[in-house]
Scaffold this motif. Structure first.
Motif, short mmCIF file in Angstrom:
data_model
loop_
_atom_site.label_atom_id
_atom_site.label_comp_id
_atom_site.label_asym_id
_atom_site.label_seq_id
_atom_site.Cartn_x
_atom_site.Cartn_y
_atom_site.Cartn_z
N ALA A 197 -28.88 -19.70 -12.67
CA ALA A 197 -27.70 -20.56 -12.88
C ALA A 197 -27.07 -20.93 -11.54
O ALA A 197 -26.65 -22.08 -11.33
CB ALA A 197 -26.68 -19.83 -13.76
N LYS A 198 -27.00 -19.98 -10.64
CA LYS A 198 -26.43 -20.26 -9.32
C LYS A 198 -27.28 -21.26 -8.55
O LYS A 198 -26.75 -22.16 -7.88
CB LYS A 198 -26.32 -18.94 -8.53
CG LYS A 198 -25.64 -19.11 -7.19
CD LYS A 198 -25.46 -17.77 -6.49
CE LYS A 198 -24.77 -17.93 -5.15
NZ LYS A 198 -24.59 -16.63 -4.47
N GLU A 199 -28.60 -21.11 -8.64
CA GLU A 199 -29.50 -22.04 -7.96
C GLU A 199 -29.37 -23.44 -8.54
O GLU A 199 -29.38 -24.44 -7.80
CB GLU A 199 -30.94 -21.55 -8.07
CG GLU A 199 -31.22 -20.30 -7.24
CD GLU A 199 -32.60 -19.75 -7.48
OE1 GLU A 199 -33.26 -20.19 -8.45
OE2 GLU A 199 -33.04 -18.88 -6.70
N ALA A 200 -29.23 -23.54 -9.86
CA ALA A 200 -29.07 -24.85 -10.49
C ALA A 200 -27.75 -25.50 -10.06
O ALA A 200 -27.69 -26.71 -9.79
CB ALA A 200 -29.12 -24.71 -12.01
N GLU A 201 -26.69 -24.71 -9.98
CA GLU A 201 -25.40 -25.23 -9.56
C GLU A 201 -25.46 -25.70 -8.11
O GLU A 201 -24.91 -26.76 -7.77
CB GLU A 201 -24.34 -24.13 -9.70
CG GLU A 201 -22.94 -24.56 -9.31
CD GLU A 201 -21.93 -23.44 -9.45
OE1 GLU A 201 -20.78 -23.63 -9.04
OE2 GLU A 201 -22.32 -22.37 -9.95
N GLU A 202 -26.14 -24.94 -7.27
CA GLU A 202 -26.26 -25.31 -5.86
C GLU A 202 -27.07 -26.60 -5.71
O GLU A 202 -26.73 -27.48 -4.90
CB GLU A 202 -26.93 -24.17 -5.09
CG GLU A 202 -27.08 -24.40 -3.60
CD GLU A 202 -25.76 -24.44 -2.85
OE1 GLU A 202 -25.76 -24.85 -1.68
OE2 GLU A 202 -24.73 -24.06 -3.45
N ALA A 203 -28.15 -26.72 -6.49
CA ALA A 203 -28.97 -27.93 -6.44
C ALA A 203 -28.17 -29.15 -6.88
O ALA A 203 -28.28 -30.23 -6.29
CB ALA A 203 -30.21 -27.75 -7.32
N SER A 204 -27.36 -28.98 -7.92
CA SER A 204 -26.54 -30.09 -8.41
C SER A 204 -25.51 -30.51 -7.36
O SER A 204 -25.27 -31.70 -7.14
CB SER A 204 -25.83 -29.67 -9.69
OG SER A 204 -24.99 -30.69 -10.17
N ARG A 205 -24.90 -29.53 -6.69
CA ARG A 205 -23.91 -29.85 -5.66
C ARG A 205 -24.56 -30.60 -4.49
O ARG A 205 -24.01 -31.60 -3.99
CB ARG A 205 -23.28 -28.55 -5.14
CG ARG A 205 -22.18 -28.75 -4.11
CD ARG A 205 -21.69 -27.43 -3.56
NE ARG A 205 -22.75 -26.73 -2.82
CZ ARG A 205 -23.12 -27.03 -1.58
NH1 ARG A 205 -22.54 -28.03 -0.93
NH2 ARG A 205 -24.08 -26.36 -0.99
N LYS A 206 -25.73 -30.16 -4.07
CA LYS A 206 -26.41 -30.81 -2.97
C LYS A 206 -26.83 -32.24 -3.32
O LYS A 206 -26.77 -33.15 -2.49
CB LYS A 206 -27.64 -30.00 -2.57
CG LYS A 206 -27.30 -28.70 -1.85
CD LYS A 206 -28.56 -27.96 -1.44
CE LYS A 206 -28.20 -26.68 -0.67
NZ LYS A 206 -29.42 -25.94 -0.25
N GLU A 207 -27.24 -32.45 -4.57
CA GLU A 207 -27.62 -33.79 -5.00
C GLU A 207 -26.42 -34.72 -5.01
O GLU A 207 -26.51 -35.89 -4.59
CB GLU A 207 -28.23 -33.73 -6.41
CG GLU A 207 -28.62 -35.07 -7.00
CD GLU A 207 -29.73 -35.77 -6.21
OE1 GLU A 207 -29.96 -36.96 -6.47
OE2 GLU A 207 -30.37 -35.12 -5.35
N ALA A 208 -25.28 -34.19 -5.44
CA ALA A 208 -24.06 -35.01 -5.42
C ALA A 208 -23.66 -35.36 -3.99
O ALA A 208 -23.25 -36.49 -3.68
CB ALA A 208 -22.93 -34.26 -6.12
N GLU A 209 -23.78 -34.41 -3.08
CA GLU A 209 -23.45 -34.67 -1.68
C GLU A 209 -24.41 -35.69 -1.07
O GLU A 209 -24.01 -36.54 -0.28
CB GLU A 209 -23.51 -33.36 -0.89
CG GLU A 209 -22.38 -32.40 -1.22
CD GLU A 209 -22.51 -31.08 -0.48
OE1 GLU A 209 -23.59 -30.86 0.14
OE2 GLU A 209 -21.57 -30.27 -0.52
N ARG A 210 -25.68 -35.62 -1.43
CA ARG A 210 -26.68 -36.57 -0.92
C ARG A 210 -26.35 -37.99 -1.36
O ARG A 210 -26.39 -38.94 -0.57
CB ARG A 210 -28.07 -36.17 -1.39
CG ARG A 210 -29.19 -37.05 -0.82
CD ARG A 210 -30.50 -36.73 -1.48
NE ARG A 210 -30.50 -37.08 -2.90
CZ ARG A 210 -30.65 -38.32 -3.36
NH1 ARG A 210 -30.79 -39.34 -2.50
NH2 ARG A 210 -30.64 -38.56 -4.65
N LYS A 211 -26.02 -38.13 -2.62
CA LYS A 211 -25.70 -39.46 -3.14
C LYS A 211 -24.44 -40.02 -2.49
O LYS A 211 -24.35 -41.22 -2.18
CB LYS A 211 -25.53 -39.40 -4.65
CG LYS A 211 -26.83 -39.18 -5.40
CD LYS A 211 -26.59 -39.16 -6.90
CE LYS A 211 -27.90 -39.00 -7.67
NZ LYS A 211 -27.69 -38.96 -9.13
#
Length: 260
Positions: A197-211
């Motif tokens: 769950a933590k890894e999924a949350e981190e991946a989502s945050r990084k994707e939002a920052e990239r966009k």
């Protein structure tokens, strides 16, 4: 003949103890006649000696560490006299040592109630100690184990709580299995789920920052980049015409002032 009869009497005593089911229970060791000489090698038949050896093996298989060690020595001696001596006396001494070790372990790790009961049992006879080990101690240990499982569940994750619940609905063996291994398996599952769950949350945050970074780098403000169509076009056109009319009016007024 007296020598032979004494040996057979001791054999009969051991056989009666076995037939009555005294061996392996809380019964006290059979009292042997101290004046009786040891059985001679020819005091028992080969068949009787085989039966005695079988009984010793049975006690070895069912006994604790001290019983097994003592029984093995007797089997290594390989004679009827040793078998009879073990069945009449040695077994009970070894069983008492095993019982004492069990009670001491329970006393060291148990609850206050368990410790108090163990202390009382250790002050009794071998027979009383064995009666405690076979009746009261199992109940005390089960209660202690169920309390431990409940405590673990109260601070555990979803998998730990579920595993503890299943164990507590089962028998003592199920609770002991949970305490020995099940809790650790369940905890590992909880930790893996939390990590995922933590890894999924981190991946989502990084994707939002990239966009967001791409939009800031390549895009324009929304009002400058959006096409003007539909109602917005009408509004924009009306505003443009009004500006033109206003400019023309100002120009005419200026000319009139100069002519005057």
């Amino acid at each position: 003949m007296t020598h032979r009869r004494s040996g057979r009497a001791r054999l009969a005593l051991a056989t009666v103890a076995l037939a009555a089911g005294l061996v392996g229970t809380a019964a006290a060791p059979a009292a042997a006649d101290p004046a009786a000489p040891p059985a001679a090698a020819g005091s028992v038949t080969p068949q009787e000696e085989t039966q005695l050896r079988i009984k010793v093996n049975q006690l070895l298989a069912a006994g604790g560490p001290n019983v097994r060690a003592s029984a093995q020595k007797v089997l290594d001696a390989d004679n009827a006299e040793a078998y009879v001596e073990f069945i009449e006396h040695g077994f009970f001494v070894a069983q008492g040592a095993d019982d004492r070790e069990l009670v001491l372990a329970a006393q060291a790790n148990g609850s206050a109630d368990t410790r108090a009961a163990c202390d009382r049992a250790l002050k009794g006879s071998l027979a009383e100690l064995h009666a405690f080990v076979t009746t009261e101690l199992p109940r005390l240990l089960e209660t202690d184990d169920r309390v431990r499982a409940t405590q673990i569940a109260s601070v555990g994750g979803p998998e730990v709580k579920a595993a503890a619940g299943r164990a507590l609905r089962g028998d003592h063996a199920a609770v002991k299995e949970f305490l020995a291994t099940g809790q650790y398996v369940a905890r590992a599952k909880d930790e893996a789920a939390a990590k995922s769950a933590k890894e999924a949350e981190e991946a989502s945050r990084k994707e939002a920052e990239r966009k967001a970074a791409e939009a800031a780098k390549d895009g324009q403000p929304a009002t400058a980049t959006l096409p003007v169509t539909g109602a917005d076009a009408v509004t924009f056109g009306g505003a443009g015409l009004a500006a033109v009319a206003l400019g023309a009016g100002l120009l005419v007024a200026a000319r009139r002032r100069r002519s005057a």
